[in-house]
Scaffold this motif. Structure first.
Motif, PDB file in Angstrom:
ATOM      1  N   LYS A   1       0.825  -1.212   0.000  1.00 23.06           N
ATOM      2  CA  LYS A   1       0.000   0.000   0.000  1.00 23.06           C
ATOM      3  C   LYS A   1       0.854   1.255   0.000  1.00 23.06           C
ATOM      4  O   LYS A   1       0.678   2.154  -0.822  1.00 23.06           O
ATOM      5  N   SER A   2       1.775   1.316   0.946  1.00 21.09           N
ATOM      6  CA  SER A   2       2.591   2.524   1.066  1.00 21.09           C
ATOM      7  C   SER A   2       3.400   2.757  -0.206  1.00 21.09           C
ATOM      8  O   SER A   2       3.541   3.885  -0.670  1.00 21.09           O
ATOM      9  N   THR A   3       3.908   1.677  -0.764  1.00 23.88           N
ATOM     10  CA  THR A   3       4.702   1.796  -1.986  1.00 23.88           C
ATOM     11  C   THR A   3       3.864   2.417  -3.101  1.00 23.88           C
ATOM     12  O   THR A   3       4.310   3.327  -3.808  1.00 23.88           O
TER      13      THR A   3
ATOM     14  N   SER B   1       3.240   4.488  13.001  1.00 21.42           N
ATOM     15  CA  SER B   1       4.093   3.318  13.159  1.00 21.42           C
ATOM     16  C   SER B   1       5.224   3.326  12.139  1.00 21.42           C
ATOM     17  O   SER B   1       6.298   2.826  12.399  1.00 21.42           O
ATOM     18  N   ASP B   2       4.958   3.892  10.960  1.00 22.85           N
ATOM     19  CA  ASP B   2       6.000   3.919   9.950  1.00 22.85           C
ATOM     20  C   ASP B   2       7.103   4.896  10.309  1.00 22.85           C
ATOM     21  O   ASP B   2       8.144   4.954   9.677  1.00 22.85           O
ATOM     22  N   GLU B   3       6.849   5.716  11.302  1.00 20.49           N
ATOM     23  CA  GLU B   3       7.823   6.747  11.589  1.00 20.49           C
ATOM     24  C   GLU B   3       8.352   6.631  13.010  1.00 20.49           C
ATOM     25  O   GLU B   3       8.982   7.546  13.516  1.00 20.49           O
TER      26      GLU B   3
ATOM     27  N   LEU C   1      -2.265   9.972   2.170  1.00 16.17           N
ATOM     28  CA  LEU C   1      -2.500   9.744   3.598  1.00 16.17           C
ATOM     29  C   LEU C   1      -2.318   8.255   3.856  1.00 16.17           C
ATOM     30  O   LEU C   1      -3.069   7.426   3.350  1.00 16.17           O
ATOM     31  N   ASP C   2      -1.296   7.951   4.592  1.00 19.28           N
ATOM     32  CA  ASP C   2      -0.962   6.551   4.799  1.00 19.28           C
ATOM     33  C   ASP C   2      -1.221   6.206   6.253  1.00 19.28           C
ATOM     34  O   ASP C   2      -0.474   6.617   7.130  1.00 19.28           O
ATOM     35  N   GLU C   3      -2.308   5.487   6.487  1.00 18.22           N
ATOM     36  CA  GLU C   3      -2.590   5.009   7.832  1.00 18.22           C
ATOM     37  C   GLU C   3      -2.727   6.129   8.840  1.00 18.22           C
ATOM     38  O   GLU C   3      -2.142   6.065   9.916  1.00 18.22           O
TER      39      GLU C   3
HETATM   40 MG   LIG Z   1       2.443   0.847   4.826  1.00 25.63          MG
END
Ligand SMILES: [Mg+2]
Ligand SMILES: Nc1ncnc2c1ncn2[C@@H]1O[C@H](COP(=O)(O)OP(=O)(O)O)[C@@H](O)[C@H]1O
Length: 888
Positions: free
Chosen positions: A644-646, A684-686, A716-718
């Motif tokens: 998703k993030s990609t 969480s990604d950061e 907007l990611d999560e």
């Molecule tokens: Mg992600």
């Protein structure tokens, strides 16, 4: 009582109390007192002490003068300002005069060894008006001569600071000059802290508007500033003057570099805030803060340092004007289509050094002979490049536009390019005439100027050559004349040239020989004639060196007078280098030319993530994306690690690349120009940034909602992940609704989420579309297909992921059962009740919806953020759940 030298030291120190003073003392630069302690620590040299009269001693640390550069670099890098006091009178009986000739700070270093080739080193000034709704920013790079200023207007201080921050995060100045601005207390403190910029202040009177204006007028020798386009920008004028005033104080020699100030407006460029630049990993990765793994690493095939710098500058400043973007795309297209030309251009550029920085050093009077040979080499190659372009005539760009129009732009590009590659023949001719093929490395040795350039120099060299030949021949002449086969002519530092005769031949020594030194088995003599030639040789060497230095300086100042032309060439080469690099990348990595328009849609087919496709081990799976007013918001669901993030970043990067005028990693792309890209990457990604707090996430989300427009692209990611599930879901839900509904916003948005409930929004709001990442779960394991498909993910596969992560079989099986139970009990998502009733009732309704199941086990299961659980936590939670289930 103190010694006179101590008084001199203290007096110099008082001129720059905030600097470390390096005090030249013979072969050393010495630091005293507190400075000594810093120097000893930072440079790892011994800390000693020195008497200063009256049996008093002060701390002392010294560094040898011949290697001072390395130490300066260490001190400056550590954030110190260093004032260098030189001896300015000949050492005699009394105290030597000393004077501070330069102050070196992070923003004013010009030594090549202290600079990074493909980075600019900016000294920036920032000034606000009294109300705080206008800010001026000016920046210069004294190693290249770039100098620019702009004014930023906001509705209040907070907004001005915000926009200023966006600009600063692009420039990344190493030093910031301000006046009457408390950086620590401003909203920009975190940003400036993260840039590790040192902050220097300047007195308010120096940047009062009238003073500032005359400072600029005086510096540029003009009556009015209108020619610079700064008439409407009083804060920009003040900021530019702050830069000049600061340099005047610190590095006066650098002022000659700043021959014009370029005004610009931030509105010409796409807005990228600091966190977006970081999230998109444009120039460094989030994790390692390394260039490897960043976009620029994939994109940078430039061959010159100035090309590398220009590419980075473009990357940070995507354009908004379709015509300007197409101009760049045409140029790239020309070099893509003409592979021969591209190869030849790149061959010509390869290994060209840093013309921009050389010419800066030359006109600052800091050049060494090799800087001039570098310039000569580049100037020598430039006409060939011109010729290449002319004879190619550049093929018509086969862009999607009308053919003749494309031809027109190719011609325009060619013309523009040729204007930017002046042939600088006079400078080249001067360098070829004046500078030796391989001149000595420093100005301390002769052998810089080419024979034939100066009659006077040639005469000196000829005379000294005659004298040297005479001395060289003397040995043979005297051996024969006196019949002493072992007679030797030698040289030592104490007596100069001498004639040595062994004692066995002492009887044959003629009268005119004057004895100078007695050895055990020989005597050494001189003769008046020998001394005469010796002094001719020594004098000649001295005069030769002095004259060569003088001629060298003259050549430099002649070049300096034509620096404009050479700078123009440097810019042209940088531009050509960047275009050729983009073309090279386009071919190597199969990028396509994007179609740029002013429409509202972004349509990408077969898009790839430019960095992940280079680094991932599995083959990269391309995907399509279509964002338009009708499909404004994409809600993307799919398991963790499915891509998703990609996918989200890929949309942002392709858009950004298109707007810098680059080809893009896709089969095709049609890009309606976007004014800003915002990214918000879930907590969480950061985590590793130590910024996992929900607060930061919400501040960033607020910033997006307050500043995005209908032309923006939102990634907007999560979001909402940094808080409890229900809070997070509620906030995510409300944010999407807001983007969709508020007329001033309605920005193209891609929203990745693990809240499946959000997919219900697509049923309720017309311009929301669901996508999911395809998963193959027909076998035992879940296989991520990496394909983005329309529709919602039917389940979260959290349990499968847990299995892949190695959770014990029993736990996975039990979790599967619980999940089935939950699904069967039809636990209603919040969506069913959410948008039926507005306001307060809605809140209550949501609570009812959320807590419909009142079994404590179910409740506590729902409260679980599965994604955030470690395997051990998961196990523990399952045991607890089991207990809960048993106990009721
Ligand atoms: Mg992600
Ligand atoms: N389209 C793709 N093709 C191949 N590999 C991909 C693709 N998308 C993602 N990946 C790989 O999957 C990993 C996880 O992707 P990511 O986007 O972080 O997943 P998510 O955000 O869904 O958790 C990436 O690091 C990458 O190696």
């Amino acid at each position: 009582m103190t010694t006179p030298m101590r008084r001199q030291y203290l007096q110099l120190k008082s001129q720059h109390p905030d600097c470390i003073l390096l005090f030249r003392l013979g072969d050393f630069y010495e630091a005293f007192d507190g400075d000594a302690e810093i120097v000893a620590r930072v440079c790892d040299v011994a800390l000693t002490s020195r008497p200063v009269g009256n049996s008093q001693r002060v701390p002392l640390a010294g560094v040898p003068y011949h290697s001072v550069e390395g130490y300066l670099a260490q001190l400056v890098e550590a954030g110190h300002k260093v004032a260098v006091a030189e001896q300015v009178s000949e050492p005699g009986s009394g105290l030597v005069d000393r004077e501070i000739q330069q102050v070196i700070t992070k923003g004013t270093v010009a030594e090549p060894s202290m600079l990074i080739d493909d980075r600019n080193n900016y000294l920036a000034a920032v000034l606000f008006n009294a109300r705080g709704n206008e800010a001026g920013i000016a920046y210069c790079d004294i190693s290249t001569g770039e100098f620019a200023a702009t004014q930023i207007n906001g509705s209040d201080l907070a907004e001005t600071e915000q926009r200023l921050g966006e600009e600063l995060s692009h420039l990344r100045p190493s030093e910031l000059i301000t006046s009457e601005w408390n950086v620590e207390e401003s909203g920009l403190a975190p940003l400036i802290g993260s840039l590790q910029a040192i902050v220097s202040s300047i007195e308010a009177w120096q940047v009062a508007f009238d003073t500032a204006r005359s400072t600029l007028q005086r510096h540029f020798g003009v009556r009015s500033l209108d020619g610079f386009g700064l008439q409407e920008s009083p804060q920009a004028v003040r900021a530019a003057a702050a830069v000049l005033a600061y340099l005047q104080e610190m590095q006066p020699s650098a002022l000659s570099q700043l021959v014009r100030v370029q005004s610009y407006t931030v509105d010409e460029f796409m807005v990228l805030d600091d966190s977006t630049r970081r999230n998109l990993e444009l120039t460094e990765t989030i994790r390692g803060a390394e260039e490897r793994g960043s976009l620029v690493r994939v994109l940078d095939e430039t061959l010159t340092p100035m090309g590398g710098r220009l590419l980075r500058s473009w990357l940070g400043r995507p354009l908004l004007d379709t015509a300007l973007i197409n101009e760049r795309l045409n140029a790239v297209q020309g070099l893509v289509d003409e592979s021969n030309l591209r190869g030849q251009v790149r061959d010509a550029l390869r290994g060209m050094g840093d013309l921009e920085r050389w010419i800066a050093r030359i006109s600052q009077g800091k050049a060494l002979p090799r800087d001039l040979t570098g310039v000569r080499e580049v100037l020598g190659r430039a006409p060939g490049l011109r010729q290449l372009l002319i004879s190619s005539g550049l093929a018509p760009a086969s862009g999607p536009e009308d053919q003749s129009e494309a031809q027109g732009s190719a011609d325009a590009f060619l013309k523009q390019m040729l204007d930017r590659l002046p042939d600088c023949s006079l400078s080249l001719e001067l360098l070829e005439r004046a500078i030796d093929d391989e001149p000595s490395a420093t100005l301390a040795n002769p052998g810089i100027i080419r024979p034939g350039y100066s009659e006077e120099l040639d005469a000196i060299v000829d005379n000294s050559r005659y004298a040297k030949e005479w001395v060289a021949a003397l040995e043979q002449v005297e051996r024969t004349r006196l019949n002493i086969p072992s007679l030797k002519v030698g040289y030592n530092k104490v007596f100069g040239y001498y004639i040595e005769v062994r004692n066995t031949h002492a009887g044959k020594v003629p009268q005119e020989y004057i004895r100078k030194q007695t050895l055990t088995s020989a005597e050494r003599y001189i003769t008046p004639e020998l001394k005469e030639y010796e002094s001719q040789i020594l004098n000649a060497d001295e005069r030769r060196l002095a004259l060569e230095q003088q001629l060298f300086r003259r050549v430099c100042s002649e070049l300096g007078a034509r620096a404009d032309e050479i700078r123009c060439l440097a810019e042209g080469l940088a531009l050509l280098d960047v275009y050729a690099s983009m073309a090279e990348v386009a071919l190597k990595r199969r990028y396509c030319r994007p179609e740029i328009n002013d429409g509202a849609a972004i349509t990408i087919t077969g898009g790839r993530h430019p960095v992940v496709e280079m680094t991932s081990e599995e083959p990269f799976v391309p995907n399509d994306a279509h964002l338009s007013p009708g499909e404004l918001i994409h809600i993307l669901t799919g398991p963790n690690m499915s891509g998703k993030s990609t996918f989200l970043r890929q949309t942002a990067l392709i858009t950004l690349l298109a707007q810098i005028g680059s080809f893009v990693p896709a089969a095709s792309a049609r890009i309606g120009v976007v004014d800003r890209i915002f990214t918000r990457i879930g907590a969480s990604d950061e985590l590793h940034r130590g910024q996992s707090t929900f607060m930061v996430e919400m501040i960033e989300t607020a910033n997006i909602l307050n500043h995005a427009t209908g032309r923006s692209l939102l990634i907007l990611d999560e979001i909402g992940r940094g808080t409890s599930t229900y809070d997070g879901l509620a906030i995510a839900w409300a944010v999407v609704e807001h983007i969709h509904n508020s007329p001033s916003l309605r920005a193209k948005t891609q929203f990745a989420t693990h809240y499946h409930e959000l997919t219900d929004l697509a049923d309720r709001l017309p311009q929301i579309v669901n996508y999911n990442v395809a998963v193959d779960d027909s076998g035992d394991d879940v296989v991520f297909l990496r394909r983005i498909l329309p529709g919602r993910a039917d389940r979260s596969y959290g349990v499968h992921v847990a299995q892949m992560a190695g959770l014990p079989r029993g736990v996975v099986r039990r979790a599967g059962e619980i999940l089935l139970d939950l699904e069967a009990s039809g636990a209603a998502g919040p969506a069913t009740l959410l948008d039926q009733t507005p306001g307060r009732k809605q809140k209550e309704a949501m609570q009812v919806g959320l807590f419909a199941d009142d079994h404590p086990a179910v409740e506590s299961l729902r409260a679980l953020d599965v994604d955030a659980l470690s395997p051990l936590d998961a196990l523990n939670r399952l045991y607890e759940l089991r207990q809960l289930a048993d106990s009721s």
